[in-house]
Design a protein around this motif. Structure first.
Motif, PDB file in Angstrom:
ATOM      1  N   ILE A 155      -1.237 -13.662   5.894  1.00 33.31           N
ATOM      2  CA  ILE A 155      -0.966 -12.635   4.881  1.00 33.31           C
ATOM      3  C   ILE A 155      -1.374 -11.259   5.375  1.00 33.31           C
ATOM      4  N   MET A 156      -2.548 -11.167   5.959  1.00 28.28           N
ATOM      5  CA  MET A 156      -3.059  -9.864   6.381  1.00 28.28           C
ATOM      6  C   MET A 156      -2.255  -9.282   7.538  1.00 28.28           C
ATOM      7  N   LEU A 157      -1.786 -10.126   8.445  1.00 28.81           N
ATOM      8  CA  LEU A 157      -0.961  -9.631   9.548  1.00 28.81           C
ATOM      9  C   LEU A 157       0.437  -9.263   9.074  1.00 28.81           C
ATOM     10  N   LEU A 158       0.981 -10.050   8.173  1.00 25.39           N
ATOM     11  CA  LEU A 158       2.290  -9.710   7.606  1.00 25.39           C
ATOM     12  C   LEU A 158       2.227  -8.410   6.811  1.00 25.39           C
ATOM     13  N   ALA A 159       1.092  -8.156   6.179  1.00 29.67           N
ATOM     14  CA  ALA A 159       0.915  -6.893   5.452  1.00 29.67           C
ATOM     15  C   ALA A 159       0.985  -5.711   6.415  1.00 29.67           C
ATOM     16  N   ARG A 160       0.369  -5.854   7.577  1.00 31.48           N
ATOM     17  CA  ARG A 160       0.446  -4.776   8.564  1.00 31.48           C
ATOM     18  C   ARG A 160       1.886  -4.541   8.996  1.00 31.48           C
ATOM     19  N   GLU A 161       2.640  -5.618   9.169  1.00 26.22           N
ATOM     20  CA  GLU A 161       4.044  -5.480   9.536  1.00 26.22           C
ATOM     21  C   GLU A 161       4.804  -4.677   8.477  1.00 26.22           C
ATOM     22  N   GLU A 162       4.401  -4.833   7.225  1.00 16.11           N
ATOM     23  CA  GLU A 162       5.049  -4.123   6.118  1.00 16.11           C
ATOM     24  C   GLU A 162       4.500  -2.710   5.933  1.00 16.11           C
ATOM     25  N   GLY A 163       3.474  -2.356   6.730  1.00 17.28           N
ATOM     26  CA  GLY A 163       2.914  -1.016   6.623  1.00 17.28           C
ATOM     27  C   GLY A 163       1.877  -0.855   5.543  1.00 17.28           C
ATOM     28  N   ILE A 164       1.366  -1.975   5.007  1.00 15.20           N
ATOM     29  CA  ILE A 164       0.302  -1.879   4.010  1.00 15.20           C
ATOM     30  C   ILE A 164      -0.967  -2.540   4.553  1.00 15.20           C
ATOM     31  N   ASP A 165      -2.042  -2.427   3.796  1.00 10.51           N
ATOM     32  CA  ASP A 165      -3.347  -2.881   4.252  1.00 10.51           C
ATOM     33  C   ASP A 165      -3.988  -3.800   3.228  1.00 10.51           C
ATOM     34  N   THR A 166      -5.037  -4.457   3.682  1.00 12.79           N
ATOM     35  CA  THR A 166      -5.703  -5.450   2.840  1.00 12.79           C
ATOM     36  C   THR A 166      -7.209  -5.365   3.022  1.00 12.79           C
ATOM     37  N   CYS A 167      -7.913  -6.021   2.117  1.00 11.65           N
ATOM     38  CA  CYS A 167      -9.344  -6.248   2.284  1.00 11.65           C
ATOM     39  C   CYS A 167      -9.666  -7.606   1.678  1.00 11.65           C
ATOM     40  N   PRO A 168     -10.001  -8.599   2.504  1.00 11.01           N
ATOM     41  CA  PRO A 168     -10.436  -9.884   1.953  1.00 11.01           C
ATOM     42  C   PRO A 168     -11.848  -9.730   1.408  1.00 11.01           C
ATOM     43  N   GLN A 169     -12.096 -10.202   0.191  1.00 14.32           N
ATOM     44  CA  GLN A 169     -13.372  -9.952  -0.485  1.00 14.32           C
ATOM     45  C   GLN A 169     -13.930 -11.231  -1.110  1.00 14.32           C
ATOM     46  N   GLU A 170     -14.863 -11.864  -0.422  1.00 14.53           N
ATOM     47  CA  GLU A 170     -15.518 -13.028  -1.010  1.00 14.53           C
ATOM     48  C   GLU A 170     -16.453 -12.628  -2.146  1.00 14.53           C
ATOM     49  N   SER A 171     -16.764 -11.348  -2.256  1.00 11.90           N
ATOM     50  CA  SER A 171     -17.670 -10.883  -3.309  1.00 11.90           C
ATOM     51  C   SER A 171     -17.174 -11.248  -4.706  1.00 11.90           C
ATOM     52  N   TRP A 172     -15.861 -11.380  -4.884  1.00  6.32           N
ATOM     53  CA  TRP A 172     -15.331 -11.722  -6.204  1.00  6.32           C
ATOM     54  C   TRP A 172     -15.782 -13.113  -6.649  1.00  6.32           C
ATOM     55  N   ALA A 173     -16.148 -13.956  -5.684  1.00  5.44           N
ATOM     56  CA  ALA A 173     -16.597 -15.304  -6.034  1.00  5.44           C
ATOM     57  C   ALA A 173     -17.951 -15.302  -6.738  1.00  5.44           C
ATOM     58  N   ASN A 174     -18.680 -14.186  -6.652  1.00  8.49           N
ATOM     59  CA  ASN A 174     -20.014 -14.125  -7.267  1.00  8.49           C
ATOM     60  C   ASN A 174     -19.982 -14.218  -8.790  1.00  8.49           C
ATOM     61  N   TYR A 175     -18.842 -13.881  -9.384  1.00 13.76           N
ATOM     62  CA  TYR A 175     -18.765 -13.851 -10.848  1.00 13.76           C
ATOM     63  C   TYR A 175     -17.573 -14.663 -11.351  1.00 13.76           C
ATOM     64  N   SER A 176     -17.319 -15.773 -10.705  1.00 14.97           N
ATOM     65  CA  SER A 176     -16.121 -16.548 -11.013  1.00 14.97           C
ATOM     66  C   SER A 176     -16.080 -17.009 -12.462  1.00 14.97           C
ATOM     67  N   GLY A 177     -17.234 -17.395 -13.016  1.00 16.14           N
ATOM     68  CA  GLY A 177     -17.260 -17.861 -14.400  1.00 16.14           C
ATOM     69  C   GLY A 177     -16.810 -16.804 -15.378  1.00 16.14           C
ATOM     70  N   ALA A 178     -17.288 -15.590 -15.176  1.00 14.91           N
ATOM     71  CA  ALA A 178     -16.922 -14.490 -16.075  1.00 14.91           C
ATOM     72  C   ALA A 178     -15.444 -14.131 -15.937  1.00 14.91           C
ATOM     73  N   PHE A 179     -14.923 -14.180 -14.737  1.00 22.83           N
ATOM     74  CA  PHE A 179     -13.533 -13.795 -14.532  1.00 22.83           C
ATOM     75  C   PHE A 179     -12.570 -14.781 -15.175  1.00 22.83           C
ATOM     76  N   ARG A 180     -12.979 -16.010 -15.276  1.00 26.37           N
ATOM     77  CA  ARG A 180     -12.112 -17.009 -15.899  1.00 26.37           C
ATOM     78  C   ARG A 180     -11.826 -16.680 -17.370  1.00 26.37           C
ATOM     79  N   GLU A 181     -12.662 -15.853 -17.958  1.00 29.78           N
ATOM     80  CA  GLU A 181     -12.472 -15.486 -19.366  1.00 29.78           C
ATOM     81  C   GLU A 181     -11.310 -14.516 -19.561  1.00 29.78           C
ATOM     82  N   VAL A 182     -10.885 -13.859 -18.472  1.00 33.73           N
ATOM     83  CA  VAL A 182      -9.824 -12.860 -18.621  1.00 33.73           C
ATOM     84  C   VAL A 182      -8.599 -13.133 -17.755  1.00 33.73           C
ATOM     85  N   VAL A 183      -8.718 -14.047 -16.782  1.00 34.70           N
ATOM     86  CA  VAL A 183      -7.548 -14.416 -15.972  1.00 34.70           C
ATOM     87  C   VAL A 183      -7.442 -15.937 -15.909  1.00 34.70           C
TER      88      VAL A 183
END
Length: 224
Positions: free
Chosen positions: A153-181
């Motif tokens: 995904i990240m390499l294909l994004a570069r091919e498309e001229g866009i950028d990414t940031c993989p973020q494991e930090s979102w896993a720190n609050y997985s329980g709370a996020f389940r309430e809205v997504v």
């Protein structure tokens, strides 16, 4: 763009421009990434791509969880090994200090560092975020498969001229996020992936990131 060019130009972007990404671009990236390898063709990856109001709700929940300090941090897995040793521990520390150095935030300025940490949960200003999840019973080989999918995904994004940031930090609050997504209860939230256009003027997007030398990670046997 050659694969080698995409690899060299890819980096985790931590300052995105206020510019939307067309859904068609992300969809094209994800469709092509479906060709990523996985053991037994299991394809254990799942993603939820959010933008607009759903993304803003996630940010609001994250901001509320951050006020709880360490009490609010409840990841479903260890992001780093609890007893990580060198050279791995040193690599983690150095890239962090190099990043704060690029930002001009000294070690003793705890308040500024905390402020920057909070920007993780604003997806660094990216207009789109994909939450990556997988069934809880999936094992280490399947998590490795997810890593190969994410790299695609990240390499294909570069091919498309866009950028990414993989973020494991979102896993720190997985329980709370389940309430809205909509993330299934029997799935683990593994990480987020921010999609957008890098701010070319931001120092945090251009500081050198060290990599180990080949002699540190590869051994050869049977070669002349």
């Amino acid at each position: 763009m050659k694969v080698s060019e995409a690899i060299v130009s890819r980096r985790s972007i931590r300052d995105f421009m206020d510019k939307p990404v067309d859904r068609a671009i992300i969809q094209r990236i994800l469709e092509r990434a479906q060709r990523s390898p996985s053991g037994g063709n299991v394809q254990p990856w799942h993603g939820l791509v959010v933008t607009g109001e759903p993304l803003e709700r996630l940010k609001e929940v994250a901001a509320n969880e951050l006020t709880k300090g360490r009490d609010g941090v409840k990841p479903e897995f260890d992001i780093y090994p609890p007893d990580v040793e060198d050279p791995y521990k040193s690599r983690i520390g150095k890239v962090g200090e190099d990043m704060y150095g690029a930002l001009g935030i000294p070690r003793e300025d705890k308040k500024a560092r905390l402020g920057w940490f909070k920007s993780n949960f604003e997806a660094f200003g990216a207009p789109a975020l994909m939450l990556v999840h997988t069934p809880k019973y999936m094992g280490r080989p399947q998590w490795g498969d997810i890593g190969m999918w994410l790299q695609s995904i990240m390499l294909l994004a570069r091919e498309e001229g866009i950028d990414t940031c993989p973020q494991e930090s979102w896993a720190n609050y997985s329980g709370a996020f389940r309430e809205v997504v909509d993330i299934p209860e029997d799935h683990i939230l593994y990480c987020g992936v921010a999609f957008g256009y890098r701010n070319p003027e931001a120092e945090v997007n251009s500081f050198p990131v060290d990599r180990a030398g080949l002699e540190d990670v590869i051994r050869w046997d049977g070669w002349e």
